[in-house]
Design a protein around this motif. Sequence first.
Motif, mmCIF file in Angstrom:
data_model
loop_
_atom_site.group_PDB
_atom_site.id
_atom_site.type_symbol
_atom_site.label_atom_id
_atom_site.label_comp_id
_atom_site.label_asym_id
_atom_site.label_seq_id
_atom_site.Cartn_x
_atom_site.Cartn_y
_atom_site.Cartn_z
ATOM 1 N N ASN B 2 0.844 -1.194 0.000
ATOM 2 C CA ASN B 2 0.000 0.000 0.000
ATOM 3 C C ASN B 2 0.882 1.248 0.000
ATOM 4 O O ASN B 2 1.747 1.416 0.846
ATOM 5 N N PRO B 3 0.672 2.177 -0.971
ATOM 6 C CA PRO B 3 1.567 3.344 -1.087
ATOM 7 C C PRO B 3 1.573 4.218 0.158
ATOM 8 O O PRO B 3 2.632 4.710 0.572
ATOM 9 N N GLN B 4 0.419 4.437 0.770
ATOM 10 C CA GLN B 4 0.386 5.272 1.985
ATOM 11 C C GLN B 4 1.198 4.629 3.102
ATOM 12 O O GLN B 4 1.952 5.299 3.798
ATOM 13 N N TRP B 6 3.589 2.500 2.720
ATOM 14 C CA TRP B 6 5.000 2.524 2.319
ATOM 15 C C TRP B 6 5.641 3.857 2.698
ATOM 16 O O TRP B 6 6.708 3.895 3.317
ATOM 17 N N HIS B 7 4.969 4.966 2.352
ATOM 18 C CA HIS B 7 5.547 6.285 2.653
ATOM 19 C C HIS B 7 5.630 6.529 4.152
ATOM 20 O O HIS B 7 6.576 7.141 4.641
ATOM 21 N N MET B 16 9.430 10.139 -3.544
ATOM 22 C CA MET B 16 9.636 9.286 -4.720
ATOM 23 C C MET B 16 9.121 9.994 -5.956
ATOM 24 O O MET B 16 8.076 10.659 -5.922
ATOM 25 N N LYS B 58 8.343 0.852 -8.200
ATOM 26 C CA LYS B 58 7.648 -0.209 -7.465
ATOM 27 C C LYS B 58 7.909 -0.065 -5.981
ATOM 28 O O LYS B 58 9.066 0.012 -5.548
ATOM 29 N N PHE B 59 6.821 -0.047 -5.192
ATOM 30 C CA PHE B 59 6.936 0.041 -3.736
ATOM 31 C C PHE B 59 6.952 -1.366 -3.159
ATOM 32 O O PHE B 59 5.955 -2.079 -3.245
ATOM 33 N N ALA B 70 12.336 0.520 -2.657
ATOM 34 C CA ALA B 70 11.684 0.754 -3.942
ATOM 35 C C ALA B 70 12.588 0.274 -5.068
ATOM 36 O O ALA B 70 13.814 0.255 -4.945
ATOM 37 N N HIS B 100 5.414 12.962 -6.217
ATOM 38 C CA HIS B 100 4.023 12.818 -5.828
ATOM 39 C C HIS B 100 3.694 13.843 -4.763
ATOM 40 O O HIS B 100 4.367 13.942 -3.747
ATOM 41 N N SER B 102 2.438 15.350 -1.675
ATOM 42 C CA SER B 102 2.105 14.720 -0.402
ATOM 43 C C SER B 102 1.165 15.595 0.417
ATOM 44 O O SER B 102 1.064 15.438 1.619
#
Lengths: 230, 230
Positions: B2-4, B6-7, B16, B58-59, B70, B100, B102
Amino acid sequence: VNPQLWHACAGGMVQMPLPNSHVYYFPQGHAEHTLTTVDFGGIPRVPAFILCRVIDVKFLADMESDEVYAKIRLNPLGNTDIGYNRGIDDGVLVETRNVHDSSDKPSSFSKTLTQSDANNGGGFSVPRYCAETIFPRLDYAADPPVQTVVAKDVHGDVWKFRHIYRGTPRRHLLTTGWSTFVNQKKLVAGDSIVFVRAENGDLCVGIRRAKRGGIGGPDSPSSWNSYSGN
Amino acid sequence: VNPQLWHACAGGMVQMPLPNSHVYYFPQGHAEHTLTTVDFGGIPRVPAFILCRVIDVKFLADMESDEVYAKIRLNPLGNTDIGYNRGIDDGVLVETRNVHDSSDKPSSFSKTLTQSDANNGGGFSVPRYCAETIFPRLDYAADPPVQTVVAKDVHGDVWKFRHIYRGTPRRHLLTTGWSTFVNQKKLVAGDSIVFVRAENGDLCVGIRRAKRGGIGGPDSPSSWNSYSGN
DNA sequence: TTGTCGGCCGATCGCCGACAA
DNA sequence: TTGTCGGCGATCGGCCGACAA
């Protein structure tokens, strides 16, 4: 791996050749033991058996399962393929002359674990024969007779067990240390434990896992069936 | 991953690039991150930086440690080495435009584990802010106020925690389920835990392990020192 | 607000003899 | 002789409020 312990774990049916002895190598038998399909396509004619000289025998044990195996280095004899030389696992042998004489059999004992042995609830019931011939002498004058038994496994790791002689009627038991051993080795009822008094006096402990399917079932397909007559 | 989440695990310092944005690739920086000595001997002249176009990001997360990383695919631009294309880890970036945005920051919270949090003796002390803004609403009318909090980790595995509001003075705690999580993830005091409310409404949980030596010590030798001026 | 501590209660571990196969 | 069982005491896990930083 200690040779006496290795043979005790492998069982009496397993005889290993001495270096410089002569054996027949069966490519088909070796291929069938791999559980995979071996492609002999690149080799025009694979003989049914090859007379070889044993270069080296290594007694090994799997790092995780403690299961014993051997790595045998062979050199083919005769006028075919001079210089062909590779390490193989689990060699298939017919020539049993020149094997290591097992008449100097070290004292060893094996027992299949019962439910009570494998249950985490308790200890290990030691058969009298094992306690009296394999374990160190116990002082029966003490009350209760107790000692710490130290044993090395196939990796040389040391395990300690509390050995006590108690109950009515009296019997030998391993208590403290036993459940740790069972858990670490992932033993279950049906597996076997092996105790060996090695030549150097060390007490060794090995395991032999129960067959749980896999091998022994119906034949797996083999491209050799069409080639080998009898 | 999940990107959120991951960050949140990577931390606010990590930005990223978006696909199709332009970045500079620094071979030296990338080589130094490998912890090994990279041999550039076969390449006559390695430029200090290469303008590239981002093909794909890719995360990912390590299967064992849960640590996030990544994989960024780059294509070099300009008239040198057309067609040079390889996947890299942990790209080193200077071009922060086109990253991206944020500002649509999902609600997330992180806390460094205390001794009491990591001790197997008990649970996890939930800071009030986390309980009120990240966790599901708790029914304070109940006595005591209790609910089961369900969270997905970086692999999508589901973890359940008993969330209770109790004690004098009142505080939020995770009890049942917490020690299992600590043991499975091998968390120790000093590691951090991250809770994220993802865009799809799922509650996610991640971890950030404390630095325990390794990186950050004295410089390791680099053949680049003699090439790169500033 | 929240980190640490001791109390305490229930579950589990593991040592024991009784009993029987 | 030894496999299985129930008892039971010690230990451990883990939930709790008290207290203080």
